[in-house]
Motif scaffolding. Structure first.
Motif, PDB file in Angstrom:
ATOM      1  N   MET A 170       0.741  -1.186   0.125  1.00  0.00           N
ATOM      2  CA  MET A 170      -0.161   0.023  -0.036  1.00  0.00           C
ATOM      3  C   MET A 170       0.834   1.232   0.008  1.00  0.00           C
ATOM      4  N   HIS A 171       1.913   1.166   0.816  1.00  0.00           N
ATOM      5  CA  HIS A 171       3.019   2.266   0.931  1.00  0.00           C
ATOM      6  C   HIS A 171       3.646   2.735  -0.391  1.00  0.00           C
ATOM      7  N   ALA A 172       4.116   1.333  -1.156  1.00  0.00           N
ATOM      8  CA  ALA A 172       4.407   1.577  -2.368  1.00  0.00           C
ATOM      9  C   ALA A 172       3.795   1.960  -3.495  1.00  0.00           C
ATOM     10  N   GLN A 173       2.264   1.818  -3.408  1.00  0.00           N
ATOM     11  CA  GLN A 173       1.343   2.402  -4.471  1.00  0.00           C
ATOM     12  C   GLN A 173       1.250   3.792  -4.229  1.00  0.00           C
ATOM     13  N   ILE A 174       0.916   4.174  -2.872  1.00  0.00           N
ATOM     14  CA  ILE A 174       1.037   5.511  -2.735  1.00  0.00           C
ATOM     15  C   ILE A 174       2.358   6.395  -3.272  1.00  0.00           C
ATOM     16  N   ARG A 175       3.470   5.734  -3.013  1.00  0.00           N
ATOM     17  CA  ARG A 175       4.551   6.254  -3.338  1.00  0.00           C
ATOM     18  C   ARG A 175       4.762   6.572  -4.879  1.00  0.00           C
ATOM     19  N   ARG A 176       4.276   5.320  -5.654  1.00  0.00           N
ATOM     20  CA  ARG A 176       4.129   5.390  -6.982  1.00  0.00           C
ATOM     21  C   ARG A 176       3.327   6.592  -7.606  1.00  0.00           C
ATOM     22  N   LEU A 177       1.900   6.688  -6.917  1.00  0.00           N
ATOM     23  CA  LEU A 177       0.950   7.749  -7.423  1.00  0.00           C
ATOM     24  C   LEU A 177       1.563   9.230  -7.082  1.00  0.00           C
ATOM     25  N   LEU A 178       2.315   9.502  -5.906  1.00  0.00           N
ATOM     26  CA  LEU A 178       2.688  10.574  -5.678  1.00  0.00           C
ATOM     27  C   LEU A 178       3.948  11.085  -6.316  1.00  0.00           C
ATOM     28  N   ARG A 179       4.884  10.066  -6.526  1.00  0.00           N
ATOM     29  CA  ARG A 179       5.898  10.281  -7.450  1.00  0.00           C
ATOM     30  C   ARG A 179       5.368  11.167  -8.738  1.00  0.00           C
ATOM     31  N   ALA A 180       4.538  10.527  -9.417  1.00  0.00           N
ATOM     32  CA  ALA A 180       3.882  10.870 -10.680  1.00  0.00           C
ATOM     33  C   ALA A 180       3.070  12.171 -10.499  1.00  0.00           C
ATOM     34  N   SER A 181       2.995  12.687  -9.401  1.00  0.00           N
ATOM     35  CA  SER A 181       1.903  13.937  -9.192  1.00  0.00           C
ATOM     36  C   SER A 181       2.417  15.164  -9.332  1.00  0.00           C
ATOM     37  N   PRO A 182       2.153  16.126 -10.211  1.00  0.00           N
ATOM     38  CA  PRO A 182       2.650  17.411 -10.167  1.00  0.00           C
ATOM     39  C   PRO A 182       2.824  18.183  -8.597  1.00  0.00           C
ATOM     40  N   ARG A 183       1.854  17.850  -7.881  1.00  0.00           N
ATOM     41  CA  ARG A 183       1.853  18.419  -6.763  1.00  0.00           C
ATOM     42  C   ARG A 183       2.884  18.042  -5.516  1.00  0.00           C
ATOM     43  N   TRP A 184       3.543  16.858  -6.069  1.00  0.00           N
ATOM     44  CA  TRP A 184       4.657  16.196  -4.899  1.00  0.00           C
ATOM     45  C   TRP A 184       5.799  16.906  -5.216  1.00  0.00           C
ATOM     46  N   ASP A 185       6.363  17.571  -4.192  1.00  0.00           N
ATOM     47  CA  ASP A 185       7.585  18.564  -4.299  1.00  0.00           C
ATOM     48  C   ASP A 185       8.645  17.613  -3.675  1.00  0.00           C
ATOM     49  N   ALA A 186       9.298  16.910  -4.386  1.00  0.00           N
ATOM     50  CA  ALA A 186      10.468  16.047  -3.980  1.00  0.00           C
ATOM     51  C   ALA A 186      11.704  16.973  -3.551  1.00  0.00           C
ATOM     52  N   GLY A 187      11.948  18.146  -4.174  1.00  0.00           N
ATOM     53  CA  GLY A 187      12.996  18.932  -3.739  1.00  0.00           C
ATOM     54  C   GLY A 187      12.729  19.375  -2.225  1.00  0.00           C
ATOM     55  N   ALA A 188      11.310  19.502  -1.543  1.00  0.00           N
ATOM     56  CA  ALA A 188      11.239  20.136  -0.290  1.00  0.00           C
ATOM     57  C   ALA A 188      11.108  18.651   0.563  1.00  0.00           C
ATOM     58  N   TRP A 189      10.444  17.666   0.141  1.00  0.00           N
ATOM     59  CA  TRP A 189      10.088  16.477   0.867  1.00  0.00           C
ATOM     60  C   TRP A 189      10.594  15.315   0.691  1.00  0.00           C
ATOM     61  N   GLY A 190      11.529  14.964  -0.218  1.00  0.00           N
ATOM     62  CA  GLY A 190      12.079  13.769  -0.452  1.00  0.00           C
ATOM     63  C   GLY A 190      11.257  12.724  -1.041  1.00  0.00           C
ATOM     64  N   ASP A 191      11.624  11.555  -0.979  1.00  0.00           N
ATOM     65  CA  ASP A 191      10.726  10.514  -1.582  1.00  0.00           C
ATOM     66  C   ASP A 191       9.722  10.257  -0.757  1.00  0.00           C
ATOM     67  N   PRO A 192       8.290   9.976  -1.417  1.00  0.00           N
ATOM     68  CA  PRO A 192       7.285  10.040  -0.586  1.00  0.00           C
ATOM     69  C   PRO A 192       7.514   8.585   0.287  1.00  0.00           C
ATOM     70  N   ILE A 193       6.983   8.417   1.730  1.00  0.00           N
ATOM     71  CA  ILE A 193       6.987   7.472   2.490  1.00  0.00           C
ATOM     72  C   ILE A 193       8.385   6.974   2.158  1.00  0.00           C
ATOM     73  N   ASN A 194       9.521   7.704   2.704  1.00  0.00           N
ATOM     74  CA  ASN A 194      11.034   7.159   2.366  1.00  0.00           C
ATOM     75  C   ASN A 194      11.427   6.384   3.520  1.00  0.00           C
ATOM     76  N   GLN A 195      12.640   5.985   3.278  1.00  0.00           N
ATOM     77  CA  GLN A 195      13.098   5.190   4.412  1.00  0.00           C
ATOM     78  C   GLN A 195      13.258   5.799   5.722  1.00  0.00           C
ATOM     79  N   VAL A 196      13.600   7.086   5.754  1.00  0.00           N
ATOM     80  CA  VAL A 196      13.604   7.825   7.345  1.00  0.00           C
ATOM     81  C   VAL A 196      12.217   7.681   7.845  1.00  0.00           C
ATOM     82  N   ASP A 197      11.094   8.093   6.937  1.00  0.00           N
ATOM     83  CA  ASP A 197       9.875   8.309   7.592  1.00  0.00           C
ATOM     84  C   ASP A 197       9.381   6.738   7.885  1.00  0.00           C
ATOM     85  N   MET A 198       9.572   5.792   7.019  1.00  0.00           N
ATOM     86  CA  MET A 198       9.118   4.502   7.548  1.00  0.00           C
ATOM     87  C   MET A 198       9.929   4.059   8.723  1.00  0.00           C
TER      88      MET A 198
END
Length: 385
Positions: A170-198
């Motif tokens: 489920m987390h991987a699917q959310i990560r996949r969807l957010l990586r493709a979203s123009p609203r996801w700011d990787a420069g600010a937030w890093g990868d969605p549900i990344n290793q540190v957050d997990m």
């Protein structure tokens, strides 16, 4: 070099060492390759077919599965050498014996501490319907946690293992969807549900929970705390956390948590909205005037205990009102501590409190989910992504 969420770096390097700090910065951009590949292989399936494949992956023969799903299953089929299910059972029993107070600390301290990360909370915020979804989210989390607590539940194929593997997908699917979203700011937030957050999430359910229970007067020794850490060390491994972020001792876990807290910004507006939605959920879920009146009477108590458990700095940032009930929690601590010393002398009390804890979690989850099962299904989309 690092996401802008990673702040106060020079101070952190002086306190924790540059190697440790820079490694954490790199892991803010790291996902979960095995699970990410698995959900990519499921991407073209409709909902029903996708769920059937997930069930086959977790319960079937890897030889009959598509390559990415077979690799995911094989990666989870044998626990690491260090995993000790008997020790994990002891860790689960430590938490089960705390009963309703363990549930309060899970909701009012552990989950809220997770919301306090203004970058880590964004995947949850992007799921939408914060207020409406809060009760269901708490119930599903309680279901997941209660499955992990069960003896032997993290053995491959057992209920806690299946739930953790499903949450990982489920987390991987959310990560996949957010990586493709123009609203996801990787420069600010890093990868969605990344290793540190997990990794931080595994500590919310172990170290942070134990510390909250100690604040309420439970006498949890370091050895018992490390049994709880071991439980969630195995749980975190099933969830896809890198082994370098699964800490065996209380000092190591506390060091990581302190580094995590010291390098994140203060809670933001989303943090406050999530925390208030959680604490006020009984009010919004009330189905009658009597239920609403009861929820209104309890709300100052919830905010008072919540303020005690997260501390004034976070409580003020989250917008918690000041409440005289904040001073009820230290009184509760005295009561729990004194009762624990007295009751601990009664023969067989550990078995009785364990059985009471099992009944509490079963009943709580049944009420919260309305008799339904928490499936931890892969979402098709993110509401606000």
């Amino acid at each position: 070099m690092f996401p802008t969420r990673f702040v106060h770096l020079e101070e952190a390097r002086r306190r924790f060492g540059p190697t440790r700090v820079d490694r954490m910065g790199a892991l803010l951009g790291a996902g979960d390759p095995l699970a990410d590949a698995a959900v990519e292989a499921l991407a073209e399936q409709d909902h029903a077919a996708r769920e059937r494949l997930v069930d086959r992956t977790l319960r079937g023969d890897p030889a009959t599965l598509p390559a990415a799903l077979a690799a995911f299953r094989r990666g989870l089929s044998v626990l690491p050498f260090w995993a000790d299910l008997d020790r994990a059972r002891r860790g689960g029993e430590v938490l089960l014996r705390t009963g309703v107070l363990g549930g309060i600390v899970l909701g009012f301290r552990s989950l809220v501490a997770g919301y306090c990360s203004p970058a880590g909370n964004k995947p949850l915020v992007f799921s939408g319907r914060l207020r409406e979804a809060a009760p269901r989210r708490l119930s599903e989390t309680s279901r997941f946690v209660s499955l992990v607590y069960q003896p032997g539940s993290l053995a491959p194929g057992a209920p806690g293992w299946v739930a953790a593997a499903r949450v990982r997908l489920m987390h991987a699917q959310i990560r996949r969807l957010l990586r493709a979203s123009p609203r996801w700011d990787a420069g600010a937030w890093g990868d969605p549900i990344n290793q540190v957050d997990m990794a931080g999430t595994t500590l919310l359910f172990s170290l942070v929970l134990v510390e909250g229970l100690r604040m309420l007067g439970f006498r949890i020794r370091r050895e018992e705390c490390e049994d709880v850490l071991h439980l969630w060390r195995i749980g975190g491994w099933v969830l896809g956390v890198e082994q370098e972020l699964l800490f065996p001792t209380e000092p190591e876990a506390r060091l990581f948590w302190e580094l995590l807290e010291s390098t994140q910004s203060p809670p933001d507006a989303d943090s406050g909205a999530l925390a208030r939605a959680l604490l006020e959920s009984p009010l919004h879920e009330a189905r009658s005037a009597e239920e609403r009146a009861r929820a209104e009477r309890f709300l100052p108590v919830a905010y008072g205990i919540g303020r005690y458990l997260v501390g004034d700095r976070y409580a003020d940032a989250l917008g918690y009102p000041r409440s005289p009930w904040r001073w009820a929690a230290p009184a509760l601590r005295t009561l729990v501590s004194g009762t624990g010393r007295l009751v601990g002398r009664i023969p067989g009390v550990d078995r009785l409190t364990l059985e009471a804890g099992l009944r509490y979690w079963k009943r709580t989850v049944e009420l919260g989910l309305g008799g339904e099962e928490a499936r931890f299904e892969l979402p098709a989309r993110m509401s606000h992504a």
